[in-house]
Design a protein around this motif. Structure first.
Motif, PDB file in Angstrom:
ATOM      1  N   GLU A  55       1.103  -1.085   0.033  1.00 17.29           N
ATOM      2  CA  GLU A  55      -0.029   0.015   0.300  1.00 17.29           C
ATOM      3  C   GLU A  55       0.800   0.623  -0.075  1.00 17.29           C
ATOM      4  N   ARG A  56       2.224   1.213   0.515  1.00 20.37           N
ATOM      5  CA  ARG A  56       2.890   2.503   1.121  1.00 20.37           C
ATOM      6  C   ARG A  56       3.224   2.560  -0.240  1.00 20.37           C
ATOM      7  N   PHE A  57       4.056   1.081  -1.369  1.00 20.16           N
ATOM      8  CA  PHE A  57       4.648   1.492  -2.649  1.00 20.16           C
ATOM      9  C   PHE A  57       4.024   2.395  -2.882  1.00 20.16           C
ATOM     10  N   TYR A  58       2.288   1.532  -3.104  1.00 27.51           N
ATOM     11  CA  TYR A  58       1.543   2.285  -4.411  1.00 27.51           C
ATOM     12  C   TYR A  58       1.762   3.555  -4.306  1.00 27.51           C
ATOM     13  N   GLU A  59       1.131   4.158  -3.383  1.00 28.86           N
ATOM     14  CA  GLU A  59       0.812   5.650  -2.537  1.00 28.86           C
ATOM     15  C   GLU A  59       2.496   6.087  -3.066  1.00 28.86           C
ATOM     16  N   HIS A  60       3.292   6.169  -2.675  1.00 29.55           N
ATOM     17  CA  HIS A  60       4.025   6.533  -3.297  1.00 29.55           C
ATOM     18  C   HIS A  60       4.963   6.375  -4.702  1.00 29.55           C
TER      19      HIS A  60
END
Length: 318
Positions: A55-60
């Motif tokens: 989720e953090r990778f995708y948002e970044h």
């Protein structure tokens, strides 16, 4: 310089992708893996962002799209086989083209689904089919093309790559995630056979187990007896104790030597993709259809078309 993301950065094959990104003059901007054993990034892309939550990778990655110079151009997928489809689709929806390891997806139906996502996003999916770039394979393809059109070669393919007890405990030992040994270690060989010998005409499976599989394939230009294994006990006596891998392709009595020349094939694949000559969904479909059919097939009693190692297995078991 293109911006790359890498999904599955802690996996066995990921360093080859990292090196290919660097060797082609591009930038690994961000990487993701649930495992944080990714120290190799320091030697290849120390400035890359890294995440252990998708989720953090995708948002970044979404935030990077706000600035044209930061947006991702490519997402490389090296995650476990059963996650490829989801990670490819996510990469396309991030506005990037996707480069994925083999097997691309397990079934032809998922190839069709990815084609729909390509159409929705306007982006492309490319599969690493590195044997198509190997000099020995290219020379063999030329030899087959130059032979009389009614020539059908007799091929014996043997690939044994020993794996320890860890394999069964990893995702690779779970057929729900790896899709079995024929898919996990054989898909690139089946692609190579199609690339060299044409369309598949018939298939039989003579053995199917957790550690090995074998069968017979008939192509337009070849009859192929194949045997794939991760069991060290299957190594020929001449190899046991000396090597952990045995790779052999016999073509009408001639040995195809291609044990060398693998080191840079991922970089070659990347160069071809970046130059607009990459292998896409249509190219990958045939080997996916082949392994899907092998997984679905029941076993056929070993006859004259069976690999010699199958007859040895029959002798050992009864």
């Amino acid at each position: 310089m293109k911006n790359f993301a890498l999904v599955g950065a802690a996996g066995y094959i990921a360093p080859r992708h990292m090196r290919a990104i660097a060797d082609t003059g591009n930038r690994l901007a961000v990487a993701y893996d649930i495992n944080d054993s990714v120290g190799i990034i320091d030697s290849l892309a120390p400035e890359a962002a890294f995440f252990t939550e998708f989720e953090r990778f995708y948002e970044h990655a979404q935030q990077r799209r706000r600035r044209a110079e930061d947006a991702l151009h490519y997402v490389a997928v090296c995650s476990p086989n059963h996650l490829h489809h989801a990670h490819i689709a996510a990469g396309l929806r991030l506005g990037a083209d996707v480069i994925c390891e083999k097997p691309l997806v397990p079934t032809p139906e998922l190839v069709d689904e990815l084609a729909r996502v390509e159409a929705e996003t306007g982006r492309r999916v490319f599969n690493i089919l590195q044997l198509r770039h190997h000099d020995a394979i290219l020379k063999l393809r030329e030899k087959v093309a130059a032979a009389r059109s009614d020539t059908k070669f007799d091929v014996e393919l043997t690939y044994i790559t020993s794996r320890g007890k860890w394999y069964a405990e990893s995702w690779k030992g779970d057929p729900r995630k790896s899709f079995g040994v024929a898919t996990n270690i054989g898909v690139h060989f089946f692609d190579m056979l199609h690339f060299v010998f044409g369309q598949l005409q018939a298939s039989q499976v003579h053995h199917s187990g957790e550690a090995k599989a074998a069968g017979f394939l008939e192509y337009e230009r070849a009859r192929v007896r194949w045997f794939l294994s991760i069991d060290a006990n299957d190594l020929p006596d001449a190899v046991k104790g000396k090597k952990t891998t045995f790779r052999n392709i016999d073509i009408s009595g001639e040995q195809l030597e291609f044990s060398e020349g693998f080191t840079d094939l991922h970089t070659v694949s990347y160069r071809e993709i970046l130059a607009g000559r990459g292998y896409g969904l249509a190219d990958a479909r045939h080997c996916i259809e082949t392994v899907d059919a092998i997984r679905r097939a029941g076993t056929t009693p070993a006859g004259a078309d069976a690999h010699p190692f199958v007859h040895r297995l029959v002798g050992l078991t009864g």
